[in-house]
Design a protein around this motif. Structure first.
Motif, PDB file in Angstrom:
ATOM      1  N   GLU A   3       0.661  -1.141  -0.108  1.00  0.00           N
ATOM      2  CA  GLU A   3       0.032  -0.143   0.081  1.00  0.00           C
ATOM      3  C   GLU A   3       0.865   1.209  -0.011  1.00  0.00           C
ATOM      4  OE1 GLU A   3      -3.093  -0.223   3.034  1.00  0.00           O
ATOM      5  OE2 GLU A   3      -3.918  -2.247   2.379  1.00  0.00           O
ATOM      6  N   LEU A   4       2.012   1.147   0.571  1.00  0.00           N
ATOM      7  CA  LEU A   4       3.042   2.114   0.654  1.00  0.00           C
ATOM      8  C   LEU A   4       3.709   2.582  -0.894  1.00  0.00           C
ATOM      9  CD1 LEU A   4       4.623   2.329   4.139  1.00  0.00           C
ATOM     10  CD2 LEU A   4       2.978   3.779   3.172  1.00  0.00           C
ATOM     11  N   ALA A   5       3.801   1.762  -1.488  1.00  0.00           N
ATOM     12  CA  ALA A   5       4.671   1.591  -2.535  1.00  0.00           C
ATOM     13  C   ALA A   5       4.078   2.865  -3.661  1.00  0.00           C
ATOM     14  CB  ALA A   5       4.789   0.228  -3.316  1.00  0.00           C
ATOM     15  N   PRO A   6       2.913   2.891  -4.034  1.00  0.00           N
ATOM     16  CA  PRO A   6       2.244   3.635  -4.896  1.00  0.00           C
ATOM     17  C   PRO A   6       2.513   5.092  -4.351  1.00  0.00           C
ATOM     18  CG  PRO A   6       0.669   2.185  -4.749  1.00  0.00           C
ATOM     19  CD  PRO A   6       1.850   1.906  -3.760  1.00  0.00           C
ATOM     20  N   THR A   7       2.400   5.333  -3.214  1.00  0.00           N
ATOM     21  CA  THR A   7       2.662   6.596  -2.422  1.00  0.00           C
ATOM     22  C   THR A   7       3.977   7.234  -2.650  1.00  0.00           C
ATOM     23  OG1 THR A   7       0.883   6.211  -0.606  1.00  0.00           O
ATOM     24  CG2 THR A   7       2.568   7.850  -0.219  1.00  0.00           C
ATOM     25  N   GLU A   8       4.921   6.166  -2.243  1.00  0.00           N
ATOM     26  CA  GLU A   8       6.370   6.574  -2.367  1.00  0.00           C
ATOM     27  C   GLU A   8       6.790   6.779  -3.988  1.00  0.00           C
ATOM     28  OE1 GLU A   8       8.248   3.183  -0.831  1.00  0.00           O
ATOM     29  OE2 GLU A   8       8.021   3.941   1.348  1.00  0.00           O
ATOM     30  N   GLY A   9       6.188   6.144  -4.752  1.00  0.00           N
ATOM     31  CA  GLY A   9       6.288   6.383  -6.209  1.00  0.00           C
ATOM     32  C   GLY A   9       5.899   7.593  -6.648  1.00  0.00           C
ATOM     33  N   ASN A  10       4.810   8.070  -6.148  1.00  0.00           N
ATOM     34  CA  ASN A  10       3.994   9.440  -6.675  1.00  0.00           C
ATOM     35  C   ASN A  10       4.974  10.391  -6.043  1.00  0.00           C
ATOM     36  OD1 ASN A  10       2.162   8.313  -7.976  1.00  0.00           O
ATOM     37  ND2 ASN A  10       0.679   8.382  -6.596  1.00  0.00           N
ATOM     38  N   ALA A  11       5.444  10.370  -4.886  1.00  0.00           N
ATOM     39  CA  ALA A  11       6.449  11.290  -4.291  1.00  0.00           C
ATOM     40  C   ALA A  11       7.881  11.613  -4.888  1.00  0.00           C
ATOM     41  CB  ALA A  11       6.709  10.981  -2.841  1.00  0.00           C
ATOM     42  N   ARG A  12       8.286  10.515  -5.728  1.00  0.00           N
ATOM     43  CA  ARG A  12       9.513  10.328  -6.398  1.00  0.00           C
ATOM     44  C   ARG A  12       9.080  11.199  -7.878  1.00  0.00           C
ATOM     45  NH1 ARG A  12      14.489  11.511  -7.793  1.00  0.00           N
ATOM     46  NH2 ARG A  12      15.379  10.347  -8.936  1.00  0.00           N
ATOM     47  N   ILE A  13       7.921  10.950  -8.386  1.00  0.00           N
ATOM     48  CA  ILE A  13       7.402  11.544  -9.486  1.00  0.00           C
ATOM     49  C   ILE A  13       7.275  13.013  -9.374  1.00  0.00           C
ATOM     50  CG2 ILE A  13       5.668  12.034 -11.168  1.00  0.00           C
ATOM     51  CD1 ILE A  13       5.193   8.743 -10.876  1.00  0.00           C
ATOM     52  N   LYS A  14       6.778  13.659  -8.153  1.00  0.00           N
ATOM     53  CA  LYS A  14       6.754  14.995  -8.228  1.00  0.00           C
ATOM     54  C   LYS A  14       7.845  15.457  -7.801  1.00  0.00           C
ATOM     55  CE  LYS A  14       2.214  14.843  -5.747  1.00  0.00           C
ATOM     56  NZ  LYS A  14       1.443  14.922  -4.444  1.00  0.00           N
ATOM     57  N   GLU A  15       8.941  14.811  -7.164  1.00  0.00           N
ATOM     58  CA  GLU A  15      10.468  15.285  -6.943  1.00  0.00           C
ATOM     59  C   GLU A  15      10.865  15.758  -8.211  1.00  0.00           C
ATOM     60  OE1 GLU A  15      14.687  13.719  -5.434  1.00  0.00           O
ATOM     61  OE2 GLU A  15      12.888  12.469  -4.699  1.00  0.00           O
ATOM     62  N   ILE A  16      10.835  14.483  -9.200  1.00  0.00           N
ATOM     63  CA  ILE A  16      11.399  14.913 -10.722  1.00  0.00           C
ATOM     64  C   ILE A  16      10.918  16.074 -11.159  1.00  0.00           C
ATOM     65  CG2 ILE A  16      11.502  13.515 -12.696  1.00  0.00           C
ATOM     66  CD1 ILE A  16      11.826  10.971 -11.105  1.00  0.00           C
ATOM     67  N   TYR A  17       9.521  16.111 -11.251  1.00  0.00           N
ATOM     68  CA  TYR A  17       8.967  17.256 -11.993  1.00  0.00           C
ATOM     69  C   TYR A  17       9.421  18.528 -11.278  1.00  0.00           C
ATOM     70  CZ  TYR A  17       5.559  14.480 -15.003  1.00  0.00           C
ATOM     71  OH  TYR A  17       5.089  13.639 -15.710  1.00  0.00           O
ATOM     72  N   GLY A  18       9.697  18.437  -9.913  1.00  0.00           N
ATOM     73  CA  GLY A  18       9.801  19.969  -9.310  1.00  0.00           C
ATOM     74  C   GLY A  18      11.352  20.131  -9.847  1.00  0.00           C
ATOM     75  N   LYS A  19      12.160  19.331  -9.703  1.00  0.00           N
ATOM     76  CA  LYS A  19      13.500  19.306 -10.407  1.00  0.00           C
ATOM     77  C   LYS A  19      13.319  19.892 -11.805  1.00  0.00           C
ATOM     78  CE  LYS A  19      16.023  16.455  -7.434  1.00  0.00           C
ATOM     79  NZ  LYS A  19      17.035  15.071  -7.215  1.00  0.00           N
ATOM     80  N   GLN A  20      12.816  19.385 -12.899  1.00  0.00           N
ATOM     81  CA  GLN A  20      12.595  19.702 -13.995  1.00  0.00           C
ATOM     82  C   GLN A  20      12.239  21.226 -14.300  1.00  0.00           C
ATOM     83  OE1 GLN A  20       9.367  19.853 -16.015  1.00  0.00           O
ATOM     84  NE2 GLN A  20      10.323  20.399 -17.935  1.00  0.00           N
ATOM     85  N   ARG A  21      11.030  21.443 -13.343  1.00  0.00           N
ATOM     86  CA  ARG A  21      10.698  22.985 -13.445  1.00  0.00           C
ATOM     87  C   ARG A  21      11.703  24.014 -13.117  1.00  0.00           C
ATOM     88  NH1 ARG A  21       5.809  22.650  -9.869  1.00  0.00           N
ATOM     89  NH2 ARG A  21       5.805  20.330 -10.226  1.00  0.00           N
ATOM     90  N   LEU A  22      12.450  23.571 -11.840  1.00  0.00           N
ATOM     91  CA  LEU A  22      13.406  24.576 -11.693  1.00  0.00           C
ATOM     92  C   LEU A  22      14.563  24.625 -12.667  1.00  0.00           C
ATOM     93  CD1 LEU A  22      14.893  26.206  -9.311  1.00  0.00           C
ATOM     94  CD2 LEU A  22      15.898  23.890  -8.532  1.00  0.00           C
ATOM     95  N   MET A  23      14.974  23.532 -13.357  1.00  0.00           N
ATOM     96  CA  MET A  23      15.813  23.329 -14.469  1.00  0.00           C
ATOM     97  C   MET A  23      15.384  24.333 -15.615  1.00  0.00           C
ATOM     98  SD  MET A  23      17.249  19.775 -14.374  1.00  0.00           S
ATOM     99  CE  MET A  23      18.121  19.986 -16.033  1.00  0.00           C
ATOM    100  N   ARG A  24      14.062  24.323 -15.734  1.00  0.00           N
ATOM    101  CA  ARG A  24      13.246  25.020 -17.059  1.00  0.00           C
ATOM    102  C   ARG A  24      13.508  26.714 -16.882  1.00  0.00           C
ATOM    103  NH1 ARG A  24       8.353  26.834 -18.946  1.00  0.00           N
ATOM    104  NH2 ARG A  24       8.024  26.674 -21.151  1.00  0.00           N
ATOM    105  N   SER A  25      13.170  26.802 -15.580  1.00  0.00           N
ATOM    106  CA  SER A  25      13.003  28.277 -15.118  1.00  0.00           C
ATOM    107  C   SER A  25      14.586  28.699 -15.127  1.00  0.00           C
ATOM    108  CB  SER A  25      12.814  28.320 -13.607  1.00  0.00           C
ATOM    109  OG  SER A  25      11.225  27.805 -13.406  1.00  0.00           O
TER     110      SER A  25
END
Length: 76
Positions: free
Chosen positions: A42-64
């Motif tokens: 049950e925790l696995a999807p939550t951890e995966g979603n957190a990792r996805i958000k982290e990656i998107y956040g880094k991508q947005r920062l790099m784009r900025s």
């Protein structure tokens, strides 16, 4: 997923109730391991979603940062 887990747990408990192959202690240990495994699933999807958000956040920062640099160089 929780429904499947509940059904799996109920099926295992029913099997133990109808069987005398294992001791009560062994059955309890098996059920505890099953519950721990289900909790991890049950925790696995939550951890995966957190990792996805982290990656998107880094991508947005790099784009900025790229856009800012382009503005500084008067490329845009």
């Amino acid at each position: 997923m929780q429904t499947d887990h509940a059904a799996q747990l109920a099926e295992q408990q029913k099997f133990f109730a109808e069987s005398s192959a294992l001791s009560t202690t062994e059955e309890a240990q098996i059920l505890e391991r099953l519950k721990q495994k289900q909790a991890a699933e049950e925790l696995a999807p939550t951890e995966g979603n957190a990792r996805i958000k982290e990656i998107y956040g880094k991508q947005r920062l790099m784009r900025s940062e790229v856009l800012l640099k382009m503005k500084q160089l008067k490329l845009i």
